[in-house]
Write an enzyme that holds these catalytic residues in place. Structure first.
Site, mmCIF file in Angstrom:
data_model
loop_
_atom_site.group_PDB
_atom_site.id
_atom_site.type_symbol
_atom_site.label_atom_id
_atom_site.label_comp_id
_atom_site.label_asym_id
_atom_site.label_seq_id
_atom_site.Cartn_x
_atom_site.Cartn_y
_atom_site.Cartn_z
ATOM 1 N N GLU A 84 0.818 -1.181 -0.001
ATOM 2 C CA GLU A 84 -0.372 -0.088 0.067
ATOM 3 C C GLU A 84 0.815 0.786 0.282
ATOM 4 O O GLU A 84 2.034 1.206 0.789
ATOM 5 C CB GLU A 84 -0.618 0.601 1.051
ATOM 6 C CG GLU A 84 -2.332 -0.973 1.420
ATOM 7 C CD GLU A 84 -2.677 -0.695 2.610
ATOM 8 O OE1 GLU A 84 -4.255 -0.671 1.777
ATOM 9 O OE2 GLU A 84 -2.175 -0.153 3.846
ATOM 10 N N CYS A 85 1.162 2.182 -0.962
ATOM 11 C CA CYS A 85 1.130 3.491 -1.309
ATOM 12 C C CYS A 85 3.057 3.351 -1.060
ATOM 13 O O CYS A 85 3.740 2.908 -1.774
ATOM 14 C CB CYS A 85 0.326 4.365 -0.281
ATOM 15 S SG CYS A 85 1.112 6.182 -0.147
#
Length: 446
Positions: free
Chosen positions: A333-334
């Site tokens: 994530e990210c």
């Protein structure tokens, strides 16, 4: 289902007219002061924030959970409210200004702190930064108290009071009105916590955090009527069946956890554990690879751009991650997504080779803010969810995408329903997205 065999403690919401009014400082001061008095306080944070809850947890001595009317179903919020079952009091910190939220509704609200106040029945304590004003502070408080039905302003805390004379002038404005002043905090720049481009510098990076919290507790004891504040709290009136725990991505999850990878919501970890999963932390910055006994790996968001050189040189981590991804799912994530990519250009313009499990190239030298709620419909299984699953979350980063050539992971829309350029990526067992998962959505995928 919600367990009604216990009584929820009374609660309060610490909110403000706008961001940067001092509500985080006041919340931490209250949590630390009440804990010093022997109170067990369950902290919450309104909105999609993964930095403030770590500070709340340190001050309260127990996990802090997010509450959000745009991203969370009512059932998920009911489950999170049950975390307060053994507490004496609940305190939730608001996000932005009290009534600020998105222009389009989400799960059941616009993401405003006022949505949570109205739904729970918890009164609001309004933190007003009185720097540059005096009697006008009362007018601000009165306007907020009258703006929305079912949102009660129980009192105010005056922040950034410059002097005894300044305080007297502010109090004069409240003299003829029914909103009580519950306390004041003098200007305390020595206790401020530094900011970084995604918010406060992380709690785990503060070597003297305990001393700072102790000083804030003393400020609260000196300036706030803690007994009156506790009296202002009201019982919870949220009566909704709880939603079952979110399905984990595996039974044993290798979880990247250090200063570069720490942005993961506490409710996700709690939900995965409740579903029987086990977290096995490892530190990429310490050149550790995912444990081979795990059946899934998860790289959360964080600050890989601040540590890109160390990550690129972490050969055991990179080799172990690539080997793990040959046979088992890996999701980022990210910041984790960027680390799974091919390369990352840091703020100084230097490119660092990343894991190369995805083709993503990102740039921080010419950064651009990406911020907002998101709804994602998965094209393929990812993050423990099946293809077709509709998920709610948010995007918050400054990375600029230079190139990406993998299969898209999801169709992603913003809060207005408009499609975003960000789709995430998938290749083999590896998936990644800038989208931070918060909850499943109620919509049926088209």
């Amino acid at each position: 289902m919600t367990d009604h065999s216990f009584t929820h403690p009374r609660g309060l919401i610490i909110a403000a007219p706008s961001t940067n009014s001092g509500k985080t400082t006041v919340t931490l001061a209250l949590l630390a002061a009440l804990r010093r008095r022997g109170r067990v306080v369950q902290p919450y944070k309104c909105g999609p924030d993964y930095i403030d809850p770590a500070f709340h947890a340190a001050a309260a001595g127990r996990p802090c959970y997010n509450l959000d009317s745009w991203a969370f179903s009512r059932g998920r919020i009911a489950a999170l409210l049950d975390a307060a079952r053994d507490a004496d009091l609940t305190i939730a910190e608001g996000v932005m200004g009290l009534f600020d939220g998105g222009s389009h509704p989400g799960a059941w609200g616009h993401g405003a702190t006022a949505d949570i106040a109205a739904a729970t029945g918890w009164p609001v304590v309004l933190v007003i930064d009185v720097a540059g004003q005096s009697q006008s502070a009362a007018a601000v408080a009165l306007g907020f108290a009258q703006y929305r039905r079912h949102v009660t302003v129980a009192g105010v805390i005056l922040n950034n009071v410059a002097s005894t004379r300044h305080e007297a002038l502010v109090r004069a404005g409240f003299a003829a009105h029914p909103i009580p002043i519950l306390g004041t905090l003098a200007r305390h720049t020595s206790q401020s916590i530094k900011n970084r481009h995604l918010g406060l510098v992380q709690a785990r990076e503060h070597d003297q955090l305990a001393d700072r919290l102790d000083a804030l507790a003393t400020l609260a004891e000196q300036g706030i009527d803690l007994a009156a504040l506790e009296q202002a709290a009201r019982p919870l009136r949220f009566d909704t069946p709880a939603t079952p725990a979110f399905m984990p991505p595996g039974q044993r999850i290798a979880l990247a956890s250090d200063d570069a990878f720490s942005f993961i919501y506490p409710h996700l970890l709690a939900g995965w554990r409740a579903a029987g999963a086990e977290m096995v932390p490892f530190s990429p910055l310490a050149d550790e690879a995912p444990d081979d006994s795990c059946d899934a790996a998860w790289l959360p968001g964080g600050y890989p751009e601040l540590h890109a050189g160390r990550l690129a040189a972490a050969s055991r981590f990179m080799t172990g991650l690539r080997r793990f991804a040959e046979t088992r799912p890996v999701h980022g994530e990210c910041g984790g997504y960027m680390t799974l990519g091919a390369g990352l250009i840091d703020a100084a313009g230097q490119r660092h080779a990343m894991a190369g499990l995805l083709s993503l190239e990102t740039d921080f030298a010419q950064r651009k803010l990406h911020l907002g709620y998101r709804v994602a419909t998965l094209h393929a299984p990812a993050a423990g969810q099946p293809a077709g699953a509709v998920l709610r979350g948010h995007e918050y980063h400054y990375a600029r995408v230079l190139s990406v050539a993998d299969e898209p992971l999801a169709h992603i829309r913003d809060a207005s329903g408009a499609a975003t350029a960000e789709t995430g990526s998938r290749r083999g067992h590896v998936t990644g997205t800038f989208f931070h998962l918060i909850d499943s959505a109620q919509e049926i995928a088209a």
